[in-house]
Scaffold this motif. Structure first.
Motif, PDB file in Angstrom:
ATOM      1  N   CYS A 131       0.935  -1.213   0.043  1.00  0.00           N
ATOM      2  CA  CYS A 131      -0.068   0.094  -0.003  1.00  0.00           C
ATOM      3  C   CYS A 131       0.807   1.231  -0.160  1.00  0.00           C
ATOM      4  O   CYS A 131       1.937   1.268   0.526  1.00  0.00           O
ATOM      5  CB  CYS A 131      -0.985   0.064   1.231  1.00  0.00           C
ATOM      6  SG  CYS A 131      -1.972  -1.634   1.199  1.00  0.00           S
TER       7      CYS A 131
ATOM      8  N   ASN B 212      -3.544   4.067  -2.122  1.00  0.00           N
ATOM      9  CA  ASN B 212      -4.177   2.831  -2.493  1.00  0.00           C
ATOM     10  C   ASN B 212      -3.465   1.556  -2.060  1.00  0.00           C
ATOM     11  O   ASN B 212      -2.180   1.612  -1.828  1.00  0.00           O
ATOM     12  CB  ASN B 212      -4.033   3.008  -4.262  1.00  0.00           C
ATOM     13  CG  ASN B 212      -4.872   3.996  -4.754  1.00  0.00           C
ATOM     14  OD1 ASN B 212      -6.208   3.762  -4.812  1.00  0.00           O
ATOM     15  ND2 ASN B 212      -4.286   4.831  -5.327  1.00  0.00           N
TER      16      ASN B 212
ATOM     17  N   HIS C 259      -2.209  -2.206  -3.462  1.00  0.00           N
ATOM     18  CA  HIS C 259      -1.906  -2.614  -4.816  1.00  0.00           C
ATOM     19  C   HIS C 259      -1.729  -4.188  -4.536  1.00  0.00           C
ATOM     20  O   HIS C 259      -1.000  -4.537  -3.904  1.00  0.00           O
ATOM     21  CB  HIS C 259      -0.822  -2.066  -5.584  1.00  0.00           C
ATOM     22  CG  HIS C 259      -0.576  -0.588  -5.629  1.00  0.00           C
ATOM     23  ND1 HIS C 259      -1.454   0.058  -6.392  1.00  0.00           N
ATOM     24  CD2 HIS C 259      -0.394   0.316  -4.607  1.00  0.00           C
ATOM     25  CE1 HIS C 259      -1.236   1.341  -6.347  1.00  0.00           C
ATOM     26  NE2 HIS C 259      -0.664   1.648  -5.204  1.00  0.00           N
TER      27      HIS C 259
ATOM     28  N   ARG D 253      -1.390  -6.272 -11.868  1.00  0.00           N
ATOM     29  CA  ARG D 253      -1.648  -5.358 -10.830  1.00  0.00           C
ATOM     30  C   ARG D 253      -3.072  -4.821 -10.852  1.00  0.00           C
ATOM     31  O   ARG D 253      -3.499  -4.442 -11.781  1.00  0.00           O
ATOM     32  CB  ARG D 253      -0.639  -4.032 -10.773  1.00  0.00           C
ATOM     33  CG  ARG D 253      -0.841  -3.171  -9.621  1.00  0.00           C
ATOM     34  CD  ARG D 253       0.005  -1.826  -9.737  1.00  0.00           C
ATOM     35  NE  ARG D 253      -0.526  -1.223 -10.927  1.00  0.00           N
ATOM     36  CZ  ARG D 253      -1.603  -0.742 -11.125  1.00  0.00           C
ATOM     37  NH1 ARG D 253      -2.749  -0.587 -10.177  1.00  0.00           N
ATOM     38  NH2 ARG D 253      -1.855   0.195 -12.222  1.00  0.00           N
TER      39      ARG D 253
ATOM     40  N   GLN E   6      -5.887  -2.754  -7.807  1.00  0.00           N
ATOM     41  CA  GLN E   6      -5.713  -1.751  -6.649  1.00  0.00           C
ATOM     42  C   GLN E   6      -7.208  -1.345  -6.022  1.00  0.00           C
ATOM     43  O   GLN E   6      -8.080  -1.637  -6.920  1.00  0.00           O
ATOM     44  CB  GLN E   6      -5.063  -0.389  -7.119  1.00  0.00           C
ATOM     45  CG  GLN E   6      -5.721   0.492  -7.953  1.00  0.00           C
ATOM     46  CD  GLN E   6      -4.715   1.644  -8.483  1.00  0.00           C
ATOM     47  OE1 GLN E   6      -3.644   1.585  -8.683  1.00  0.00           O
ATOM     48  NE2 GLN E   6      -5.366   2.669  -8.494  1.00  0.00           N
TER      49      GLN E   6
END
Length: 247
Positions: A183, A187, A189, A201, A203
């Protein structure tokens, strides 16, 4: 593929994470730059499967945190019987004690039985909870208020309802594996791999974590799957810089 835990410098060779949790737990000094070259040394194996009824063939994927002088290790147990992968927890205060540490098999906690592998552990300060991230055919997590309590982990919760469409698109011939969460201020991830040469990835806002992970995107890709295989680890190294390690 590591089949035992080995000492590398002051950490574990092949470790999925060597992390230091946020307050109220002690913080390690954070480097803000990387050296121009690296030199690694390794001991012989420190930890082997126990001679018990579990018929474990190997211990791999260690994730380790140091809290108040104790090393807490979460790892995959590999065996030739179904389920072929599960999770184990043990702790020690010095690496000389690692081989004699008591194994706590996490299928005895709320995590339960079945396929679970490739753990990552970290402390999530906003919720005052420990998170254990792992694969169970999906991307899953369990939580625990006390890392010292191996029976305190909650039942698995999946980040997604089924396999995301982007993962499905690229998955034939591979596997969806090795989830990793990090993080930043805004956000959280979720990184993962497909064993086909792609790193993904997704998020969600920190305020929403662990809910609301969006559709994964491909962030790295190689024509040969062996050039970008699996086991991604992402670390903050300060000054808004991040280090990605990947097999």
């Amino acid at each position: 593929m590591k089949w035992a835990l080995c000492l590398a410098a002051a950490t574990l060779a092949g470790a999925r994470s060597v992390a230091f949790p946020e307050p109220p737990y002690p913080l390690a000094a954070r480097n803000t730059s990387l050296p121009s070259s690296f030199k690694w040394t390794s001991s012989s194996a420190l930890v082997y499967p126990k001679n018990d009824t579990r018929a474990i063939a190997g211990i791999k994927d260690p994730s380790i945190v140091l809290v108040n002088g104790t090393y807490h290790v979460f790892a995959s147990t590999a065996r030739n019987l179904a389920p072929n992968y599960s999770l184990v927890y043990f702790n020690f205060t010095s690496f000389e004690e690692a081989g004699s540490a008591t194994f706590n098999y996490l299928d005895q906690s709320g995590i339960g039985t079945g396929y679970r592998a490739a753990p990552e552990v970290f402390y999530f300060e906003p919720q005052k909870l420990w998170y254990l991230i792992y694969q169970n055919g999906n991307a899953a997590y369990s939580t625990n208020a006390d890392i010292n309590n191996p029976l305190g982990w909650s039942a698995p919760t999946d980040f997604y309802n089924g396999t995301p469409a982007t993962i499905e698109k690229y998955l034939p011939g591979g596997y969806w594996v090795d989830m990793w969460v990090i993080c930043d201020e805004a956000n959280c991830h979720l990184f993962s791999s497909d064993d086909n040469g792609r790193l993904f990835r997704s998020q969600t806002p920190v305020s929403s974590f662990p809910n609301g992970m969006d559709e994964p995107v491909v962030v790295l890709e190689e024509p040969s799957k062996f050039d970008l295989f699996e086991a991604s680890n992402v670390y903050s190294i300060g000054n808004s810089s991040y280090l990605l390690l990947v097999e």
